[in-house]
Motif scaffolding. Structure first.
Motif, PDB file in Angstrom:
ATOM      1  N   GLN A  55     -11.782  -2.780   1.402  1.00  0.00           N
ATOM      2  CA  GLN A  55     -12.666  -2.268   0.503  1.00  0.00           C
ATOM      3  C   GLN A  55     -14.190  -1.722   0.525  1.00  0.00           C
ATOM      4  O   GLN A  55     -14.217  -2.959   0.965  1.00  0.00           O
ATOM      5  N   ASP A  59      -7.827   5.658  -4.705  1.00  0.00           N
ATOM      6  CA  ASP A  59      -8.585   4.434  -4.152  1.00  0.00           C
ATOM      7  C   ASP A  59      -8.516   3.131  -5.100  1.00  0.00           C
ATOM      8  O   ASP A  59      -8.561   1.758  -4.809  1.00  0.00           O
ATOM      9  N   GLU A 103      -9.047  11.054  -5.460  1.00  0.00           N
ATOM     10  CA  GLU A 103      -8.978  10.388  -4.500  1.00  0.00           C
ATOM     11  C   GLU A 103      -9.711   9.501  -4.868  1.00  0.00           C
ATOM     12  O   GLU A 103      -9.642   7.674  -4.960  1.00  0.00           O
ATOM     13  N   THR A 156     -13.783   1.502  -2.998  1.00  0.00           N
ATOM     14  CA  THR A 156     -13.513   2.664  -2.125  1.00  0.00           C
ATOM     15  C   THR A 156     -12.212   1.735  -1.236  1.00  0.00           C
ATOM     16  O   THR A 156     -12.971   0.733  -1.342  1.00  0.00           O
ATOM     17  N   THR A 157     -11.924   3.269   0.111  1.00  0.00           N
ATOM     18  CA  THR A 157     -10.578   2.474   0.990  1.00  0.00           C
ATOM     19  C   THR A 157     -11.584   2.608   2.231  1.00  0.00           C
ATOM     20  O   THR A 157     -11.794   4.141   2.145  1.00  0.00           O
ATOM     21  N   HIS A 195     -14.297   8.990  -0.373  1.00  0.00           N
ATOM     22  CA  HIS A 195     -12.579   8.284  -0.791  1.00  0.00           C
ATOM     23  C   HIS A 195     -11.174   8.201   0.169  1.00  0.00           C
ATOM     24  O   HIS A 195     -11.169   9.363   1.314  1.00  0.00           O
ATOM     25  N   SER A 196     -10.675   7.362   0.532  1.00  0.00           N
ATOM     26  CA  SER A 196      -9.756   7.117   1.796  1.00  0.00           C
ATOM     27  C   SER A 196     -10.140   6.656   2.594  1.00  0.00           C
ATOM     28  O   SER A 196      -9.341   6.593   4.072  1.00  0.00           O
ATOM     29  N   ARG A 197     -11.621   6.774   3.748  1.00  0.00           N
ATOM     30  CA  ARG A 197     -11.644   6.479   4.936  1.00  0.00           C
ATOM     31  C   ARG A 197     -13.276   6.581   4.742  1.00  0.00           C
ATOM     32  O   ARG A 197     -14.407   6.883   5.887  1.00  0.00           O
ATOM     33  N   ILE A 219       1.240   4.103  -3.497  1.00  0.00           N
ATOM     34  CA  ILE A 219       0.874   5.556  -2.705  1.00  0.00           C
ATOM     35  C   ILE A 219       2.023   6.525  -2.989  1.00  0.00           C
ATOM     36  O   ILE A 219       1.978   7.533  -4.185  1.00  0.00           O
ATOM     37  N   GLY A 248      -9.102   3.468   4.705  1.00  0.00           N
ATOM     38  CA  GLY A 248      -8.598   4.337   5.355  1.00  0.00           C
ATOM     39  C   GLY A 248      -7.508   3.055   6.467  1.00  0.00           C
ATOM     40  O   GLY A 248      -7.714   1.782   5.851  1.00  0.00           O
ATOM     41  N   ARG A 249      -5.985   3.712   6.272  1.00  0.00           N
ATOM     42  CA  ARG A 249      -4.997   2.715   6.265  1.00  0.00           C
ATOM     43  C   ARG A 249      -5.291   1.948   7.761  1.00  0.00           C
ATOM     44  O   ARG A 249      -6.098   1.972   8.355  1.00  0.00           O
ATOM     45  N   THR A 304       0.641  -1.595  -0.009  1.00  0.00           N
ATOM     46  CA  THR A 304       0.160  -0.117  -0.414  1.00  0.00           C
ATOM     47  C   THR A 304       1.193   0.818   0.148  1.00  0.00           C
ATOM     48  O   THR A 304       0.507   2.346  -0.933  1.00  0.00           O
TER      49      THR A 304
END
Ligand code: ADP
Ligand code: ASP
Ligand code: MG
Length: 407
Positions: A137, A67, A63, A146-147, A108-110, A51, A149-150, A47
């Motif tokens: 995801q 994703d 974003e 979408t993802t 997106h991303s969260r 990035i 969040g880390r 990941t």
């Protein structure tokens, strides 16, 4: 037949040998007569590497595109794991988050999981398959990927366990459970045999990345027991559940630290109604969570307003706050990145005096300056300079006798 959900993190599937090792562990669970659903993270540091690659192409990637790109990491590991199970003679099928029916909002991303429609998983289990789901995801109403969040694969696992009414959700990682502090910082930290959802949620939210906070929240909501254990050993691990005994609850249970902290100060703000809402509304609309907020007492109707955001949100937050600061007549906006949070957490602190003063003294004795303080009923957090964080965690570990914690 019981259903068990297992999740294997990035370091557990970092290379072909490790993927084969995970496949053998899954087979053991299957051979005990269970249905098994497995969630995987991307291999090793995939990941982070994706990035970096995206940023080489475009320093601020869109974003939506980012994703979709990041989701491929988990698709790679899930397909390889299904192949590893196939080569051991077991029927397995891999599914992306979308195929597994994980529906999210469009942040997106969260993204947050709104619903899970597990029809396809149930059908595959019915055919005798082991189901491997790509973690982290989901898919929006508009069919965008979408993802979450880390660290979000933990959340995929607990959400699936809840909706499939699994017996347990097992999170396998590179440490042997939840410790009283990050074992990378405090090598002598002890493993907790059990921890309540409430304490685990504060630990995770304040930096103990062994569990994703949202996963703990879902575990509590659906009363799903979660086992955290090592994928490299058969040691017993830590159970996160709701039935932790009073005796165990009655002390500081852990220290968390978080380096993903940035501070913004709006200097010289006129002290009148509506100012705070003018500053924080655009942040809320952009889905940026603000943590600690401190407003000084005003002198001549002018004050300073300081707050913290995740370091990863700083650029976006500054771009939203600076124009507002200008329009309300504030003097300037300044930020500081080199900060960290250290927190002590335990339900035993509720209504019991003395914890804060012990914490402040321990930090003072190391010469560590406290910049901001926040508390909840079961947590005290100090914001300090980033380069002091290791010393701070170790000092607090000693001050609260955590070496006495049960192993
Ligand atoms: P995975 O890739 O398996 O999801 P993570 O790296 O997300 O693993 O989480 C495991 C890491 O969490 C450990 O290697 C450890 O350094 C860190 N960690 C931080 N706080 C704690 C804690 N209190 N107990 C255990 N591990 C912790
Ligand atoms: N691969 C994602 C990350 O590195 C999700 C996860 O590992 O849970 O954050
Ligand atoms: Mg993780």
């Amino acid at each position: 037949m019981a259903l068990i959900v297992q999740k294997y993190g990035g370091s557990s599937v970092a290379d072909a040998e490790k993927i084969n090792n995970v496949a053998r562990r899954i087979v053991e669970t299957k051979e005990k007569g269970n249905h098994v659903v497995v969630v995987v993270s991307a291999m090793g540091d995939t990941t982070d590497e994706l990035i970096q690659l995206a940023r080489q192409i475009n320093p601020q990637p869109e974003e939506r595109e980012l994703d979709l790109l990041l989701s491929t990491g988990e698709v790679v590991s899930s397909t390889l794991l299904a192949m590893a199970l196939g080569s051991l003679g077991y029927k397995a099928v891999s599914l992306s988050g979308a195929q597994a029916g994980i529906e999210t909002d469009a942040s997106h991303s969260r993204a947050r999981i709104l619903r899970v429609e597990p029809k396809r998983i149930v059908r595959e289990l019915g055919k005798g398959n082991i189901v491997i789901v790509a973690g982290f995801q989901g898919i929006t109403e508009d069919m965008d990927i979408t993802t979450l969040g880390r660290g979000g694969s933990d959340t995929t696992a607990v959400a699936l366990a809840a909706v499939l009414k699994a017996q347990i959700c097992e999170i396998y990682t590179d440490v042997e459970g939840v410790y009283t502090a990050d074992p990378r910082f405090v090598p002598e930290a002890c493993r907790l045999k059990e921890v309540g959802y409430e304490e685990m949620l504060e630990l995770a939210t304040y930096g103990a990345k062994v569990m994703h906070p949202r996963a703990v929240e879902l575990g509590e909501l659906y009363n799903m027991p979660i086992l955290v254990a090592s994928s490299f050993s058969d040691k017993p691990g830590t159970i996160i559940h709701g039935g932790v005994s009073m005796e165990v609850r009655n002390k500081v249970r852990g220290i968390a630290h978080d380096l993903n902290v940035a501070k913004i100060t709006v200097v010289g703000v006129p002290d009148r109604p509506g100012i705070a809402s003018a500053i924080f509304e655009p942040l809320a609309k952009a889905n940026i969570s603000v943590d600690t907020i401190v407003q000084n007492a005003s002198i001549n109707n002018i004050t300073d307003l300081t707050f913290t955001v995740a370091r990863s949100d700083l650029d976006k937050a500054m771009s939203l706050v600076e124009p507002v600061a200008g329009s309300i007549g504030a003097r300037e906006c300044v930020s500081d990145l080199a900060l960290a949070k250290v927190s002590i957490i335990g339900t035993g602190m509720q209504n019991t005096p003395g914890y804060a003063s012990t914490m402040f003294r321990a930090l003072y004795e190391q010469g560590i300056n406290i910049q901001l303080i926040t508390t909840s009923e079961i947590r005290i957090t100090c914001i300090i300079a980033e380069d002091k964080v290791k010393e701070a965690v170790r000092a607090l570990y000693k001050a609260f006798d955590l070496e006495q914690a049960e192993a």
